[in-house]
Design a protein around this motif. Structure first.
Motif, PDB file in Angstrom:
ATOM      1  N   ALA A   1      -0.839   2.357  -7.710  1.00  0.00           N
ATOM      2  CA  ALA A   1      -1.284   2.852  -6.721  1.00  0.00           C
ATOM      3  C   ALA A   1      -0.932   2.080  -5.445  1.00  0.00           C
ATOM      4  O   ALA A   1      -0.769   0.614  -5.629  1.00  0.00           O
ATOM      5  N   SER A   2      -0.675   2.517  -4.094  1.00  0.00           N
ATOM      6  CA  SER A   2      -0.440   1.636  -3.011  1.00  0.00           C
ATOM      7  C   SER A   2      -0.970   2.364  -1.663  1.00  0.00           C
ATOM      8  O   SER A   2      -1.046   3.626  -1.795  1.00  0.00           O
ATOM      9  N   ALA A   3      -1.575   1.508  -0.881  1.00  0.00           N
ATOM     10  CA  ALA A   3      -2.025   2.307   0.525  1.00  0.00           C
ATOM     11  C   ALA A   3      -1.835   0.968   1.489  1.00  0.00           C
ATOM     12  O   ALA A   3      -2.104  -0.134   1.141  1.00  0.00           O
ATOM     13  N   SER A   4      -1.501   1.435   2.777  1.00  0.00           N
ATOM     14  CA  SER A   4      -1.410   0.442   4.068  1.00  0.00           C
ATOM     15  C   SER A   4      -2.322   0.968   5.122  1.00  0.00           C
ATOM     16  O   SER A   4      -2.557   2.073   5.340  1.00  0.00           O
ATOM     17  N   LEU A   5      -3.031   0.002   5.503  1.00  0.00           N
ATOM     18  CA  LEU A   5      -4.121   0.188   6.608  1.00  0.00           C
ATOM     19  C   LEU A   5      -3.779  -0.560   7.882  1.00  0.00           C
ATOM     20  O   LEU A   5      -2.991  -1.790   8.051  1.00  0.00           O
ATOM     21  N   HIS A   6      -4.088   0.192   9.023  1.00  0.00           N
ATOM     22  CA  HIS A   6      -4.036  -0.647  10.597  1.00  0.00           C
ATOM     23  C   HIS A   6      -5.426  -0.635  10.734  1.00  0.00           C
ATOM     24  O   HIS A   6      -6.172   0.304  11.043  1.00  0.00           O
ATOM     25  N   LEU A   7      -5.954  -1.831  11.025  1.00  0.00           N
ATOM     26  CA  LEU A   7      -7.279  -2.139  11.578  1.00  0.00           C
ATOM     27  C   LEU A   7      -7.211  -2.935  13.023  1.00  0.00           C
ATOM     28  O   LEU A   7      -6.555  -4.116  13.212  1.00  0.00           O
TER      29      LEU A   7
END
Length: 366
Positions: free
Chosen positions: A182-188
């Motif tokens: 699984a993979s996920a990318s975040l913008h904070l």
């Protein structure tokens, strides 16, 4: 090798390459080693007869069970990665491409790694063995295809980042890894100081972070691993979804930050947790801050001195005036300390006494 990975363009050109190298050494004629020529900006300009490895290509062995692949240097990176993708595997060092013509040989010569490098390892960490064509035109084998064969003086890994100055890498064997489930990318959105503090804090915890960059007033993270771990971490950290392709664009220097600019582009390699340096210009933080891209008109000695004071070094990639990679710099690399330079020259003299392999590519006297 499974027929699945064979291509009609595969060809063993080692004999022709060896003959050209042997003749060049006999006449002391410098050679400029090229593959896809997409990484020419990363190093000094070489004057010499082109030695093209573009025809020397093909995957010679791939064992998905043993996680090992052997491939000729002229093979396009895209072709190798497509074969790995078909088996759910990858080059964990995430090497930049800088264009579809980018080759395996270029990856080895420059040793550049992508956003996953601090968490997975660099290119040289995955090299198991090489076949190198020496100045006499002989194809010599170093290392092997399993980690336990690597012992003693590791010439195979020494070739990584040598820019072809010690010999011509004809083939390389590498360890590959399964792609994460699984993979996920975040913008904070957050200020830089807070982002660096958070990265330091998270670095002490078992979080599935495999990329971290700060750009445009926001921290960008990639999470990879088991589905439950990625989902739980994503919920904990919050933020917004990051657009598709961000990490590939960062890897290949295609983000807006790298757009046309008259200022030279610098790559700063620094110890973890180094505070922002007092240098004029714009900075993009990669590798959780250990790699920084700086666009600056500051004096080269000032930039290199600032990096050296904190235990790092600086490389100048030159300027950009169009789409694509930078245009290169006259003196890209930080000068070597006298003792280290002495050993570099001795090694060069031992492996390439007539100075035919990419002379001056790294330094003017090397």
């Amino acid at each position: 090798m499974s027929e699945t990975y064979a291509s009609p363009r595969d060809r063993d050109a080692s004999a022709e390459l060896g003959e050209q190298i042997r003749q060049a050494d006999a006449t002391r004629a410098p050679l400029r080693i090229v593959g896809g020529d997409t990484r020419g900006f990363f190093g000094r300009t070489v004057e010499g007869t082109p030695l093209s490895l573009a025809a020397h290509r093909g995957i010679t062995h791939y064992d998905p069970v043993e996680l090992v692949v052997s491939v000729r240097a002229g093979t396009p990176l895209a072709e190798l990665e497509a074969a790995l993708e078909a088996e759910g595997q990858m080059l964990a060092c995430e090497p930049p491409r800088f264009g579809e013509a980018s080759t395996v040989g270029g990856m080895i010569a420059t040793g550049l790694s992508g956003p996953r490098r601090p968490w997975a390892g660099a290119v040289r960490d995955f090299v198991l063995g090489t076949r190198v064509i020496d100045r006499a035109g002989r194809e010599l084998r170093f290392g092997g295809e399993v980690m336990k064969n690597v012992a003693g003086y590791d010439l195979s890994r020494l070739m990584v980042g040598a820019q072809g100055t010690l010999g011509v890498v004809g083939e390389v064997s590498m360890k590959v890894l399964p792609k994460p489930a699984a993979s996920a990318s975040l913008h904070l959105d957050m200020p830089l100081e807070k982002a660096l503090d958070r990265l330091t804090e998270w670095g002490r915890q078992p979080l599935p972070i495999t990329a971290a960059a700060y750009a445009g007033g926001a921290l960008h993270l990639r999470l990879e691993g088991g589905s439950s771990s990625v989902a739980a971490t994503r919920e904990r950290l919050g933020g917004d979804d990051l657009e598709d392709g961000f990490w590939q664009a960062l890897r290949d220097l295609r983000l807006p930050f790298f757009a046309d600019d008259a200022r030279p582009l610098w790559r700063l390699s620094l110890p973890n947790h180094t505070p922002p340096l007092a240098l004029a210009g714009d900075t993009l933080f990669d590798w959780a801050g250990a790699q920084r891209w700086l666009k600056s008109d500051a004096d080269a000695e000032e930039i290199r001195a600032a990096a050296s004071r904190v235990g790092g070094h600086a490389t100048c990639l030159g300027t950009r005036d169009a789409e694509g990679p930078p245009q290169g710099a006259a003196e890209p690399f930080t000068p070597l300390a006298p003792v280290i330079a002495k050993y570099h020259r001795r090694l060069k003299a031992e492996l390439d006494p007539n100075g035919i392999f990419n002379p001056g590519r790294l330094y003017g006297d090397f």
